[in-house]
Design an enzyme around this catalytic site. Structure first.
Site, PDB file in Angstrom:
ATOM      1  N   ASP A 160     -11.498  -3.755   1.204  1.00 25.20           N
ATOM      2  CA  ASP A 160     -11.188  -5.135   1.575  1.00 25.20           C
ATOM      3  C   ASP A 160     -12.462  -5.805   2.101  1.00 25.20           C
ATOM      4  O   ASP A 160     -13.529  -5.187   2.164  1.00 25.20           O
ATOM      5  CB  ASP A 160     -10.041  -5.182   2.572  1.00 25.20           C
ATOM      6  CG  ASP A 160     -10.415  -4.527   3.893  1.00 25.20           C
ATOM      7  OD1 ASP A 160     -11.554  -4.036   4.027  1.00 25.20           O
ATOM      8  OD2 ASP A 160      -9.559  -4.500   4.789  1.00 25.20           O
ATOM      9  N   SER A 161     -12.344  -7.063   2.482  1.00 31.19           N
ATOM     10  CA  SER A 161     -13.540  -7.829   2.830  1.00 31.19           C
ATOM     11  C   SER A 161     -13.880  -7.751   4.313  1.00 31.19           C
ATOM     12  O   SER A 161     -14.954  -8.185   4.724  1.00 31.19           O
ATOM     13  CB  SER A 161     -13.309  -9.297   2.484  1.00 31.19           C
ATOM     14  OG  SER A 161     -12.278  -9.824   3.321  1.00 31.19           O
ATOM     15  N   GLY A 162     -12.969  -7.221   5.118  1.00 32.31           N
ATOM     16  CA  GLY A 162     -13.177  -7.249   6.557  1.00 32.31           C
ATOM     17  C   GLY A 162     -12.623  -8.507   7.200  1.00 32.31           C
ATOM     18  O   GLY A 162     -12.510  -8.581   8.426  1.00 32.31           O
TER      19      GLY A 162
ATOM     20  N   PHE B 258      -9.628  -9.785   7.345  1.00 31.96           N
ATOM     21  CA  PHE B 258      -8.404  -9.590   8.119  1.00 31.96           C
ATOM     22  C   PHE B 258      -8.699  -8.964   9.478  1.00 31.96           C
ATOM     23  O   PHE B 258      -8.175  -9.399  10.507  1.00 31.96           O
ATOM     24  CB  PHE B 258      -7.403  -8.726   7.334  1.00 31.96           C
ATOM     25  CG  PHE B 258      -6.102  -8.539   8.058  1.00 31.96           C
ATOM     26  CD1 PHE B 258      -5.155  -9.554   8.082  1.00 31.96           C
ATOM     27  CD2 PHE B 258      -5.825  -7.357   8.742  1.00 31.96           C
ATOM     28  CE1 PHE B 258      -3.953  -9.391   8.767  1.00 31.96           C
ATOM     29  CE2 PHE B 258      -4.628  -7.190   9.429  1.00 31.96           C
ATOM     30  CZ  PHE B 258      -3.692  -8.208   9.441  1.00 31.96           C
TER      31      PHE B 258
ATOM     32  N   GLY C 170      -3.390 -13.490   4.029  1.00 26.95           N
ATOM     33  CA  GLY C 170      -2.848 -14.313   5.104  1.00 26.95           C
ATOM     34  C   GLY C 170      -1.335 -14.285   5.219  1.00 26.95           C
ATOM     35  O   GLY C 170      -0.741 -15.210   5.754  1.00 26.95           O
TER      36      GLY C 170
ATOM     37  N   ASP D 112      -0.994  -2.878  -0.524  1.00 23.11           N
ATOM     38  CA  ASP D 112      -1.493  -1.840   0.365  1.00 23.11           C
ATOM     39  C   ASP D 112      -0.835  -2.032   1.714  1.00 23.11           C
ATOM     40  O   ASP D 112      -0.484  -3.160   2.083  1.00 23.11           O
ATOM     41  CB  ASP D 112      -3.013  -1.956   0.538  1.00 23.11           C
ATOM     42  CG  ASP D 112      -3.380  -3.032   1.547  1.00 23.11           C
ATOM     43  OD1 ASP D 112      -3.549  -2.704   2.736  1.00 23.11           O
ATOM     44  OD2 ASP D 112      -3.482  -4.211   1.148  1.00 23.11           O
TER      45      ASP D 112
ATOM     46  N   CYS E 180      14.102  14.719  -2.278  1.00 23.98           N
ATOM     47  CA  CYS E 180      12.656  14.470  -2.265  1.00 23.98           C
ATOM     48  C   CYS E 180      11.908  15.755  -2.629  1.00 23.98           C
ATOM     49  O   CYS E 180      12.258  16.839  -2.178  1.00 23.98           O
ATOM     50  CB  CYS E 180      12.210  13.964  -0.895  1.00 23.98           C
ATOM     51  SG  CYS E 180      10.428  13.690  -0.795  1.00 23.98           S
TER      52      CYS E 180
ATOM     53  N   CYS F 149       8.616  16.273  -2.031  1.00 23.66           N
ATOM     54  CA  CYS F 149       7.317  16.335  -1.343  1.00 23.66           C
ATOM     55  C   CYS F 149       7.159  17.680  -0.641  1.00 23.66           C
ATOM     56  O   CYS F 149       8.134  18.393  -0.394  1.00 23.66           O
ATOM     57  CB  CYS F 149       7.179  15.187  -0.353  1.00 23.66           C
ATOM     58  SG  CYS F 149       7.900  15.514   1.269  1.00 23.66           S
TER      59      CYS F 149
ATOM     60  N   CYS G 180       9.461  18.108   2.444  1.00 27.30           N
ATOM     61  CA  CYS G 180      10.888  18.326   2.162  1.00 27.30           C
ATOM     62  C   CYS G 180      11.144  19.655   1.465  1.00 27.30           C
ATOM     63  O   CYS G 180      12.208  20.243   1.610  1.00 27.30           O
ATOM     64  CB  CYS G 180      11.444  17.169   1.341  1.00 27.30           C
ATOM     65  SG  CYS G 180      11.605  15.652   2.328  1.00 27.30           S
TER      66      CYS G 180
ATOM     67  N   HIS H  85       5.209  12.927   3.422  1.00 29.48           N
ATOM     68  CA  HIS H  85       6.551  12.533   2.943  1.00 29.48           C
ATOM     69  C   HIS H  85       6.638  11.030   2.716  1.00 29.48           C
ATOM     70  O   HIS H  85       7.149  10.562   1.696  1.00 29.48           O
ATOM     71  CB  HIS H  85       7.649  12.962   3.924  1.00 29.48           C
ATOM     72  CG  HIS H  85       8.956  12.315   3.606  1.00 29.48           C
ATOM     73  ND1 HIS H  85       9.793  12.769   2.611  1.00 29.48           N
ATOM     74  CD2 HIS H  85       9.534  11.173   4.076  1.00 29.48           C
ATOM     75  CE1 HIS H  85      10.831  11.963   2.498  1.00 29.48           C
ATOM     76  NE2 HIS H  85      10.706  10.978   3.379  1.00 29.48           N
TER      77      HIS H  85
END
Lengths: 358, 358
Positions: free
Chosen positions: B80-82, B84, B203, B253, B291, B293, B296, B322
């Site tokens: 990301d650009s930083g 946020f 945003g 994300d 599940c 995973c 589990c 999980h």
């Protein structure tokens, strides 16, 4: 009496000895998934009865399917007796003929452990190998106190044996006696007479130092029957391990690989390195060039340093894995050297290299 | 304009969309090894430029071989650009035409980010997709401030584009505009005119709530070219994700799976469950019955509760794994439903089940 290799059979599989047993204090080897333990070559794990009896408690563990289910580990497990923790962690200890009463280190609640309750708890946990409750004197310790510890350890061993009710679990005895030769001898003679399927040497690595440990091992190991496994409790420092293997000790457990791993200390055959050190900031080499562990295969020293500096969980995770792999490789080398009749030369070279910086 | 599937190609492989991108803030998805990310189906990860620029710094990362080497991840990465973080974490912010000056949240040192430095840092890190520096207004926010944020975001997008020098990295623009329809439209029109290879909607998820988020998505998504990927930043709440996929968003994300995992909150298709709850003490069921995973497959809710109660690292590790697997399965179901033309019914059933307890 020299170094030896062997194969320890348990209901959950066999262990090549000499073997290193990682410590899973509260039913987990800290930060390492059971699949990963297998991946780095671990064959057996230990869990601490004292900690598990406190939290979540033996009854809860039984309801969760027993220790193998709780640990997600289908290989051999050993549980200790809690004796060491009672004598190192608990407060306001009162040792009586019957057992030991103390306030636990978590909420200060009063608890009593007797040889019978310790066996009962371990029967509920269901480890493959369980240990008799012993009295572990500190170092240094007045001789009369060591005498009393040995007297109780012998009596409690007999009571443990009488209380043990699960044929699928092997109950082993623990030899105490501090650094007193005759007391080690007395304890060993009495316990061997009880015919345990395995014997531990306890009450070492409590501050007596390498030379006295070596002396104690030299007295004690030869007293144990050659056809039974010998287990040195709580020892993992390479020079101590080598001294013990040299006199025929088969099993070792120690928190060192995982505890040091969490503290950014990496075991390598060139000695310990501290990965928080600025010197590693842009070091693109793996922790150890020829190591095949998941940390060394994929990450550099510089990355590990960043992870520790940033307080990221992955640092302790990766370094615990690497350190466990180091111990597996270290023990593998000893086993191979024993089989090839070159143990002395191999371990001398190994220790020279490991301790070359002191 | 409806839900769509696709395939995002990058120099480090392709990503099936709609896709969920786990967050590796400081170059590690907290507590999860890269092998495990692959194992649960992760195809792409995100790292935060702001955090990495602070520690260990772009130059150190470059010397360590770049972000792919540092993360031990050979798949696609997005940084990301930083923007946020500057607008949520940093203190004493001063936004000028040139960039933003602030005191960082770690040691309070003054730092300046400009569109050019942010691109330069991301060029050094070497992610497959990098983002232009934007101005991310809070919610609520006076309209003149949102106007100014949009004006700067547009100018900075143009400057970022001019500064970007690596053909193997795709630079994407970010649409700002708060909850102001005409400002979202203006920002989208200007950025689309610059012909970025991908567009993010930024945003949002800053406190505006589900209904306003949905409204913003409804205005903004249709303004973005159909042949370019659309990325909704920082969104992971299932109802928000579904609303965005419904209007053609491709990438998401969010820290939710790992952050909640560390806090003992488990995602399941029956809703979130809190594993510290006493009710799970002796629960031998896995977190979620179907599940697949590693948590589990091998551990019960009762064991996870014990691990969290005992403060053991394995709790956060297993639950992060999980929860990531939950997101992979959730997105997999959406993709399949889209392909089979039954997205609306599938997600309605899914949301009804997930939110049935509120």
């Amino acid at each position: 009496m020299g170094p030896r290799t062997g194969r320890l059979a348990t209901p959950h599989g066999a262990v090549e000895t000499p073997a290193f047993i990682p410590v899973g204090t509260k039913a987990t080897v800290k930060g390492v998934r059971p699949e990963t333990l297998r991946e780095v070559g671990v064959e057996m794990v230990l869990a601490n009865t004292y900690h598990l009896a406190l939290r979540p408690g033996a009854e809860t563990l039984r309801q969760l399917g027993g220790l193998h289910a709780v640990m997600g580990w289908d290989g051999p497990i050993l549980t200790d007796s809690g004796g060491f923790q009672v004598f190192s962690l608990a407060r306001l200890r009162q040792v009586t003929q019957d057992g030991v009463t103390f306030r636990n280190h978590i909420d200060g609640a009063e608890m009593t452990l007797t040889p019978e309750t310790v066996v009962a708890v371990q029967n509920e946990l269901g480890a493959d190998i369980i240990m008799a409750l012993d009295v572990c004197p500190p170092y240094p310790c007045p001789r009369p106190d060591v005498e009393e510890a040995v007297r109780l350890t012998i009596e409690w061993a007999a009571r443990s044996r009488a209380a043990h009710g699960r044929a699928d679990q092997a109950l082993w005895g623990i030899i105490q006696g501090g650094v007193e030769k005759d007391l080690r001898e007395r304890c060993a003679a009495e316990l061997v007479a009880m015919d345990f399927p395995g014997y531990a040497i306890g009450g070492v690595s409590v501050g007596e130092g390498h030379d006295r440990l070596r002396e104690v091992l030299g007295w004690t190991a030869p007293l144990l029957p050659a056809d039974r496994p010998r287990y040195l409790m709580g020892v993992g420092e390479p020079r101590d391990v080598v001294a013990a293997v040299a006199v025929g000790v088969d099993l070792f457990d120690c928190v060192l690989p995982t505890r040091n791993g969490r503290n950014a200390c990496a075991f390598t055959f060139e000695g310990m390195i501290r990965l928080r050190n600025e010197a590693f900031k842009t070091d693109r080499r793996p922790i150890e060039e020829d190591c095949d562990c998941p940390a060394c295969r994929r990450f550099s020293r510089g990355v590990l340093r960043h992870l520790f500096a940033a307080g990221e969980m992955l640092g302790p995770i990766l370094l615990s894995i690497h350190n466990l792999r180091f111990f597996m490789r270290f023990f593998g080398r000893m086993r191979q050297a024993i089989r090839e009749g070159r143990f002395d030369a191999e371990v001398q070279a190994l220790l020279d290299r490991y301790y070359k910086n002191g």
